[in-house]
Design an enzyme around this catalytic site. Structure first.
Site, PDB file in Angstrom:
ATOM      1  N   CYS A  69       0.227   2.850  -4.667  1.00  0.00           N
ATOM      2  CA  CYS A  69      -0.472   4.089  -5.005  1.00  0.00           C
ATOM      3  C   CYS A  69       0.364   5.308  -4.619  1.00  0.00           C
ATOM      4  O   CYS A  69       1.274   5.225  -3.800  1.00  0.00           O
ATOM      5  CB  CYS A  69      -1.819   4.142  -4.294  1.00  0.00           C
ATOM      6  N   HIS A  84       0.819  -1.203   0.000  1.00  0.00           N
ATOM      7  CA  HIS A  84       0.000   0.000   0.000  1.00  0.00           C
ATOM      8  C   HIS A  84       0.856   1.258   0.000  1.00  0.00           C
ATOM      9  O   HIS A  84       1.936   1.308   0.584  1.00  0.00           O
ATOM     10  CB  HIS A  84      -0.899   0.015   1.238  1.00  0.00           C
TER      11      HIS A  84
END
Length: 657
Positions: free
Chosen positions: A479, A420
């Protein structure tokens, strides 16, 4: 009709009379290892024929532009002089209009006085066709200007004539390249080695196909051959010959509108590929780039040559410039290799992902099998490792320090992170949008920022610590990673966002975002602090500039003397997909990167790699990958310094994980 079959002579070593560097001893094994370059040390001569058929029912618009563009490229980048280029098109004086007799004269002129070491170039843009000849046979042809109002076959140039005049007379040691941007050209040479790269797509420009007169027309149901006849491949075994075709035998080549002008889609794709790769391309890599550029057209380009090894020779004999060769040589002169591979699935949490640990396995396999890394020089941090190597923040930071420890000039370092990415409130007052970007270790479920790794920390532990002459390649499949390095030079190939589908039950439709929502107390900047920084009313461009690991570097030129490349899975404002693709859960970006390297036989320049990865992701995922480095010339360097393509691609079993 077939040409007479001559006794077959032993196939020569590709380097024997090519001027290629290195020694070739003549055995099959040594022939396969001949270096992938071919010097041109003699004269260069070209015939460029483009036919627009003006004022007729067969009129095209882009063929003369093809010749103008091709001439400019040959002169500016491949050493051709204007006096040695014969232009045949309707904008020339009438004695150089491309009638049949003049075109055949041009082909013969091309060979006059040719000697070993010379380079000859022939390019035809115009109509191709087929028609019936004696015995009901189908002949393939190209269409000179006089074929519009004169009887066939006397006014067309047959496949047999092309071979008799253009291919068979090629002297020993002379290199020849022919490009046919016309219909029915897929096997214009029918040489021993053929490469065609298929794809699907639709486009509706005008076809470069001229229908034959009704009396000799071929029925649509009859088989087509595409200039295939008239060649016994063995006749050309001693020749150094490459033939590009704009389409397959049963296809049409597009006369299109590209980049603000009418031109042949194939010719446009060819020249664009050369330009993007700074005019240095091997033939097989050039074909791959052309195919990518033609995505959206139905035509599939092809390349034929006389020896497999010739696929890896430099287009038009142009090797990288001397300075560039020295740079590439420094890439190959590596010392030790070391890698830090991080993959976090966040198992049994509401942030769980499925493909990050598989990403690590992919990178490990790539590095060991194809780039000379040893398992003993890899530090792997995943939840499948012993608990001491679980990817908590402290262990990741230790890993970054380990990666840099003892590194010296010539070493090659690699870091990959799959997991993440996120953002939190900037507490320093230095971020224009009030947010700091970060990656999320396994213990990020605890307080932030103590248990995340901020953009500034990445720079402190990795980029700032990089010794001179040490090469570092980083890959972030997460991301908010678009400008993870904020280096001097960036490539971000924008693509309109298409959005992710809701996560379905079947694995093949699984798309998850590698974005973690931050804790509420650090999720939004206070408006007062933004206004105090004077950014509350900033433009969208200012806010974009401030996002995605961009703010970690105050001075981009700080890294000007570092050998550093950073590949990012998406743009600053996008999410990287955790997907099910090729029979396993993995990052969409990691999948695209690994499969692109395989298709390039593990020798790809960084910018070419980015372009190919972007093409694989387009239409399936909304993310657009990015690349940053410290010098513009470094886009032209090879990924992990490997410039020689592997001769065979290893096959891997596909098993769901």
């Amino acid at each position: 009709p077939l040409c007479c079959k001559l006794p077959r002579r032993p196939a020569p070593c590709p380097a024997q009379h090519s001027g290629a560097m290195g020694v070739c001893h003549g055995s099959p094994a040594s022939r396969a290892e001949c270096p992938a370059n071919m010097r041109v040390f003699g004269r260069r001569r070209a015939v460029l024929a483009g036919l627009n058929y003006r004022g007729t029912s067969a009129e095209l618009r882009g063929c003369i532009n093809d010749m103008t563009n091709q001439k400019s490229v040959l002169q500016e980048h491949y050493g051709f002089s204007e006096k040695d280029i014969l232009m045949l098109h309707e904008d020339q004086p009438k004695d150089k209009w491309p009638y049949k007799a003049r075109m055949l004269e041009g082909m013969r002129w091309l060979y006059e006085g040719a000697a070993a070491g010379d380079l000859l170039y022939f390019h035809y843009s115009g109509h191709g066709s087929q028609f019936k000849i004696w015995g009901g046979m189908v002949a393939d042809c190209i269409c000179p200007l006089d074929c519009v109002d004169q009887p066939w076959p006397g006014s067309v140039i047959l496949d047999t004539e092309i071979h008799k005049v253009l291919y068979e007379p090629l002297p020993m040691g002379v290199k020849a390249i022919a490009c046919f941007d016309c219909c029915h050209s897929g096997t214009v040479a029918n040489l021993t080695v053929k490469r065609e790269l298929r794809h699907s797509g639709e486009h509706a420009p005008r076809a470069r196909y001229l229908k034959a007169p009704a009396i000799v027309a071929v029925k649509e149901t009859e088989p087509v051959a595409g200039l295939r006849r008239g060649v016994i491949a063995e006749n050309c075994q001693d020749h150094q010959l490459w033939v590009f075709s704009g389409c397959q035998d049963n296809q049409t080549s597009a006369d299109a509108y590209c980049d603000g002008q009418f031109q042949g889609a194939f010719t446009w794709a060819l020249l664009k590929s050369l330009r993007n790769d700074v005019w240095n391309q091997t033939y097989i890599d050039l074909l791959g780039q052309i195919r990518t550029n033609l995505k959206g057209y139905t035509q599939i380009p092809a390349l034929t040559t006389t020896h497999t090894a010739y696929l890896n020779f430099w287009y038009c004999g142009r090797e990288p410039e001397a300075a560039s060769r020295e740079e590439h040589a420094s890439d190959r002169e590596v010392g030790s290799r070391r890698a830090l591979l991080i993959g976090i699935n966040y198992r049994n949490t509401h942030n769980e992902l499925r493909g990050c640990i598989n990403d690590v396995a992919t990178y490990k396999d790539l590095l060991i099998q194809h780039y000379g890394f040893q398992e003993s020089e890899m530090l792997i941090l995943t939840e499948d490792e012993p608990r001491a190597n679980w990817p908590y923040k402290a262990r990741i930071v230790e890993g970054m320090q380990w990666l840099m420890r003892g590194a010296k000039k010539g070493d090659s370092l690699f870091l990959s992170y799959s997991g993440h990415g996120s953002q939190m409130v900037d507490r320093t007052g230095t971020e224009p949008n009030g947010m700091s970007d970060c990656i999320c270790p396994l213990d990020c479920n605890k307080s932030w920022p103590e248990h995340i790794i901020l953009d500034t920390e990445i720079h402190t532990h990795l980029y700032d610590s990089l010794p001179d002459g040490v090469k570092l390649t980083c890959v972030f499949d997460c991301c908010h990673s678009g400008t993870v390095a904020n280096l001097e030079y960036n490539r971000d190939l924008h693509l309109a966002a298409q959005g992710f589908e809701e996560v379905p039950a079947v694995p093949e439709r699984y798309h998850g975002a590698r974005y973690m929502e931050p804790p509420r107390d650090v999720s939004q900047p206070h408006s007062a602090s933004i206004l105090a920084l004077g950014c509350g009313r900033g433009s969208p461009a200012q806010f974009k500039k401030a996002s995605g690991f961009r703010n970690a570097v105050a001075d981009q030129k700080l890294y000007g003397n570092r050998h550093l490349w950073v590949l990012s899975g998406c743009q600053d404002d996008q999410t990287s997909a955790d997907a099910f693709v090729s029979c396993m859960y993995q990052g969409a970006f990691t999948w695209a990167l690994a499969s692109t390297l395989q298709s390039q036989r593990y020798a790809a320049k960084y910018e070419t790699l980015l372009t190919q990865v972007r093409a694989k992701l387009a239409g399936r995922y909304s993310q657009v990958p990015a690349l940053s480095t410290t010098r513009r010339a470094y886009f032209d360097r090879f990924f992990l310094g490997k410039s020689a393509p592997e001769l065979a691609i290893r096959k891997h079993c596909c098993a769901a994980k």
